[in-house]
Design a protein around this motif. Structure first.
Motif: not given
Length: 369
Positions: A181-202
């Motif tokens: 369960l925690l791996a799934g939650v962590g993967a979801a957080v990672g996916a959201v971060t990876l696909t949005t953080a690029g607007q600030a982190f080149a």
């Protein structure tokens, strides 16, 4: 006869899972709160702090606001996971067993309501959609303190339970399922971060799929939040423009005269509250040079006025540390091109480590305070 309450047989609706997810969620909320506090202070500094605001590092606001938005988006995923873990307790009967238990449940209700409100309005804000009648900035700031206070109270009330379930027990028969369960939650957080953080982190810009703003899609290399049309500024209204500098020796200076002065070229990021940022080359006249000509001494704060007809930031205050910084410019060019109207033609402010909403465009007046 009262109908039977739902029966929850999933074993992961338990304190150990709630504590495990709660640790991640708590970390995200702390980062989001502290970086949001930094943003608020930079935009609305208390009077005693106006002379203490730092202009270095020049990328400071870019980092803190990028973290603010990234941690807020991660917290949305974590809140949903946390609520899934604990929601069966909503059906517990009786709803409270004592006055102390009632207070505990009321504080949890306040924490959940404030957190959901804060994350929802923050998400809507980065999309630049404001369907509510209240001021987002002031309301978001006030509710952030409610979240922080109710979280501290919740942690105090739940401290014995948290302490008991903080570490994994060797006899934990559900450990494998919990890890999944925690791996799934962590993967979801990672996916959201990876696909949005690029607007600030080149370095992550290639994965910037879900962020509302792609800094790579821009006029003159920099995105535009408030357009000239929204500000009701046109090339016709800017015709005959001259900058007014009010001080002991006030004067007016035309665009041609500004272009004839010694120019400085600096590379500075511009970062906005929605979480996006972009580096650019800015060329113009140092603000300190313009103030000195008006007899305004170092250590003086400024009021900066814009040509725009209406807007919350039509007039802004620039504390002395920014006004005195050699990299703070009245910019005339962006990436070696004359400013476009949307980017603030004929002149705009650019200063290090300052929120984008305070980088005033269409500047018409500088006034010593």
């Amino acid at each position: 006869m009262r109908s039977a309450l739902p029966q929850f047989r999933g074993r992961l609706h338990d304190p150990r899972t709630a504590v495990a997810i709660g640790r991640w969620l708590g970390a995200a909320i702390v980062v989001c709160f502290l970086t949001g506090l930094i943003s608020h202070v930079l935009q609305h500094p208390p009077g005693w702090m106006t002379g203490l605001l730092p202009t270095r590092p020049v990328w400071g606001y870019r980092l803190t606001q990028g973290l603010h938005v990234a941690s807020g988006l991660a917290a949305i995923v974590l809140v949903m996971a946390k609520l899934w873990t604990v929601y069966p307790r909503l059906f517990a009967w009786p709803p409270f067993r004592s006055f102390t238990h009632l207070v505990e449940r009321l504080t949890i209700a306040l924490l959940v309501a404030a957190t959901v409100f804060e994350l929802f309005t923050g998400l809507i804000n980065i999309l630049q959609w404001y369907p509510w009648p209240f001021s987002f900035t002031q309301t978001h700031y006030a509710v952030a303190w409610i979240v922080a206070g109710s979280l501290l109270l919740h942690l105090a009330l739940k401290a014995p339970l948290i302490r008991a379930h903080w570490r994994r027990k060797t006899s934990d028969v559900d450990a494998a399922d919990r890890r999944a369960l925690l791996a799934g939650v962590g993967a979801a957080v990672g996916a959201v971060t990876l696909t949005t953080a690029g607007q600030a982190f080149a370095p992550l810009r290639a994965f910037d799929l879900l962020a509302p703003r792609d800094p790579g899609i821009a006029t003159q290399g920099v995105p535009v939040n408030r357009t000239a049309a929204a500000a009701q500024v046109t090339y016709a209204s800017a015709a005959g423009w001259a900058l007014e500098v009010a001080g002991p020796a006030p004067y007016r200076i035309t665009l041609a005269e500004l272009n004839a002065l010694a120019q400085r070229r600096v590379r500075l990021p511009i970062a906005c509250v929605e979480g996006w940022s972009a580096d650019a080359w800015w060329t113009g006249v140092p603000i300190r040079d313009l103030l000195s000509r008006a007899g305004i001494p170092p250590g003086t704060a400024l009021r900066v006025s814009s040509m725009e007809v209406w807007g919350y930031y039509r007039t802004t205050v620039m504390p002395a540390p920014y006004a005195d910084d050699p990299q703070t410019l009245l910019a005339l060019r962006l990436n070696d091109e004359v400013l476009s109207l949307d980017h603030g033609y004929p002149a705009r402010i650019i200063a290090p480590n300052r929120p984008g909403v305070l980088q005033t465009k269409w500047v018409s007046r500088l006034e010593a305070l």
